[in-house]
Design a protein around this motif. Sequence first.
Motif, PDB file in Angstrom:
ATOM      1  N   ARG A 282     -70.792  55.732  12.700  1.00  0.00           N
ATOM      2  CA  ARG A 282     -71.607  54.834  12.955  1.00  0.00           C
ATOM      3  C   ARG A 282     -70.879  53.443  11.384  1.00  0.00           C
ATOM      4  O   ARG A 282     -71.585  52.641  12.074  1.00  0.00           O
ATOM      5  CB  ARG A 282     -72.717  55.279  11.851  1.00  0.00           C
ATOM      6  N   SER A 283     -70.201  53.938  10.506  1.00  0.00           N
ATOM      7  CA  SER A 283     -69.832  52.592   9.584  1.00  0.00           C
ATOM      8  C   SER A 283     -69.224  51.605  10.285  1.00  0.00           C
ATOM      9  O   SER A 283     -69.014  50.275  10.183  1.00  0.00           O
ATOM     10  CB  SER A 283     -69.243  52.715   8.922  1.00  0.00           C
ATOM     11  N   GLY A 284     -68.360  51.859  11.696  1.00  0.00           N
ATOM     12  CA  GLY A 284     -67.362  50.956  12.341  1.00  0.00           C
ATOM     13  C   GLY A 284     -66.295  50.431  11.812  1.00  0.00           C
ATOM     14  O   GLY A 284     -65.110  49.826  12.262  1.00  0.00           O
ATOM     15  N   ARG A 285     -65.476  51.417  10.655  1.00  0.00           N
ATOM     16  CA  ARG A 285     -64.066  52.521  10.173  1.00  0.00           C
ATOM     17  C   ARG A 285     -64.051  52.514  10.519  1.00  0.00           C
ATOM     18  O   ARG A 285     -62.664  53.274   9.700  1.00  0.00           O
ATOM     19  CB  ARG A 285     -64.804  51.439   8.850  1.00  0.00           C
ATOM     20  N   VAL A 286     -64.270  54.225  11.425  1.00  0.00           N
ATOM     21  CA  VAL A 286     -63.453  55.213  11.562  1.00  0.00           C
ATOM     22  C   VAL A 286     -63.852  55.727  12.803  1.00  0.00           C
ATOM     23  O   VAL A 286     -64.350  55.220  13.873  1.00  0.00           O
ATOM     24  CB  VAL A 286     -64.604  56.314  10.683  1.00  0.00           C
ATOM     25  N   ILE A 287     -62.252  56.259  13.265  1.00  0.00           N
ATOM     26  CA  ILE A 287     -62.550  56.325  14.565  1.00  0.00           C
ATOM     27  C   ILE A 287     -62.230  57.829  14.428  1.00  0.00           C
ATOM     28  O   ILE A 287     -61.735  58.250  14.018  1.00  0.00           O
ATOM     29  CB  ILE A 287     -60.558  55.695  14.714  1.00  0.00           C
ATOM     30  N   ALA A 288     -63.184  58.061  15.727  1.00  0.00           N
ATOM     31  CA  ALA A 288     -63.385  60.066  15.570  1.00  0.00           C
ATOM     32  C   ALA A 288     -62.343  60.469  16.574  1.00  0.00           C
ATOM     33  O   ALA A 288     -62.252  60.411  18.067  1.00  0.00           O
ATOM     34  CB  ALA A 288     -64.376  60.633  15.954  1.00  0.00           C
ATOM     35  N   ILE A 289     -62.008  61.793  17.018  1.00  0.00           N
ATOM     36  CA  ILE A 289     -60.661  62.318  17.615  1.00  0.00           C
ATOM     37  C   ILE A 289     -61.287  63.755  18.234  1.00  0.00           C
ATOM     38  O   ILE A 289     -61.225  64.400  17.478  1.00  0.00           O
ATOM     39  CB  ILE A 289     -59.138  62.350  17.587  1.00  0.00           C
ATOM     40  N   PRO A 290     -62.692  63.769  18.916  1.00  0.00           N
ATOM     41  CA  PRO A 290     -62.495  65.570  19.231  1.00  0.00           C
ATOM     42  C   PRO A 290     -61.964  65.493  20.298  1.00  0.00           C
ATOM     43  O   PRO A 290     -61.307  64.674  20.855  1.00  0.00           O
ATOM     44  CB  PRO A 290     -64.314  65.133  19.864  1.00  0.00           C
ATOM     45  N   GLU A 291     -61.445  66.923  20.374  1.00  0.00           N
ATOM     46  CA  GLU A 291     -60.134  68.018  20.843  1.00  0.00           C
ATOM     47  C   GLU A 291     -61.659  68.387  22.264  1.00  0.00           C
ATOM     48  O   GLU A 291     -62.064  69.275  21.523  1.00  0.00           O
ATOM     49  CB  GLU A 291     -59.914  68.280  20.517  1.00  0.00           C
ATOM     50  N   SER A 292     -61.488  69.038  23.379  1.00  0.00           N
ATOM     51  CA  SER A 292     -62.083  69.517  24.769  1.00  0.00           C
ATOM     52  C   SER A 292     -61.033  69.250  25.736  1.00  0.00           C
ATOM     53  O   SER A 292     -60.758  68.779  26.094  1.00  0.00           O
ATOM     54  CB  SER A 292     -63.457  69.358  24.864  1.00  0.00           C
TER      55      SER A 292
END
Length: 322
Positions: A282-292
């Motif tokens: 949400r902040s625009g400063r975090v990259i999320a890398i979920p795995e599936s």
Amino acid sequence: MNLRLKVGELDALPSVSEGGRYWRSTMISLTRRQFGLAAMAASVGGASASAQPGVPTVRLPDGSLVSALGQGSAGLAGGRHPASQEEEALRTGISLGMTLLDTAEIYGNGNAEQMIGRVIAGQRDKVIVVSKMWPSHATADGIRAACTASLARLATHYLDLYLLHWRTGVPDLGVVVQTFESLRAEGHIRRWGVSNFEVADMEDLFRIRGGEACATNQVVYNLADRRSEGGLLAWCEGHGLPIMAYSPLGRGGDLLRNAGLGRVVQRHQSSPAAVALAWTIRSGRVIAIPESGSPAHVRENASALSLRLTEADVDELKRAFS
């Protein structure tokens, strides 16, 4: 926050032996000519793949934009799902805007990198490829050899981002920085960063000449594990450094069954995974890398790209996971 491995944990994790069969065979398969082409490509087209139009992005320190939602691979290529299904899941994510692919030399003992290499064949310019080297390779020769092996398994001439996986066991951060910078100058990597660094580790890194060239710090961060908010997030933000959040959906599924999360899900007629991921980026400063390893789950994750949480949503989630 304490993200350093405890005594004995390093040995318990999958190892990458310098004498390992796959390591030796792949290390020599990337020729000098390929390396020369990589350097030429980097000098001509220094800006690598960018996020798709309309997809939320995060700006790296060099000004490049990457998708705020990528894909992890720590548990892939290990037989949990058919390889064809996992590859389809990764391709599905790319088509939906999840164009940053994270892997490491230890994932599946090199098999995850090979899988990603198959997935990106023919679409290398559409993706951001991130890989990580194990701290036991943190010498000048060891880093170069590990990078060569990763490039060969990924069947690519360059990495968009190359990370030091942990600091534990690294004798000299200066050697790591110097070697990463040399690899970047030669075109083998576009950027470099670190993983699992605490504030003190980041301060040590930035005291080293060239250490401020670090592009990201990859750490665990999700609704249920917000230790990074105690100082690391603020430190990185103050230095213009985005973080990359692994395990953004937690582990074991408990996070997704939280009642407070469920209420926000109902309001948005969405899914627990999408809401949890939307919160993370949400902040625009975090990259999320979920795995599936499932195309259906990847589509569910990708819906977070168009989900906008309200302040009331964020407040409710904060209370639910206090």
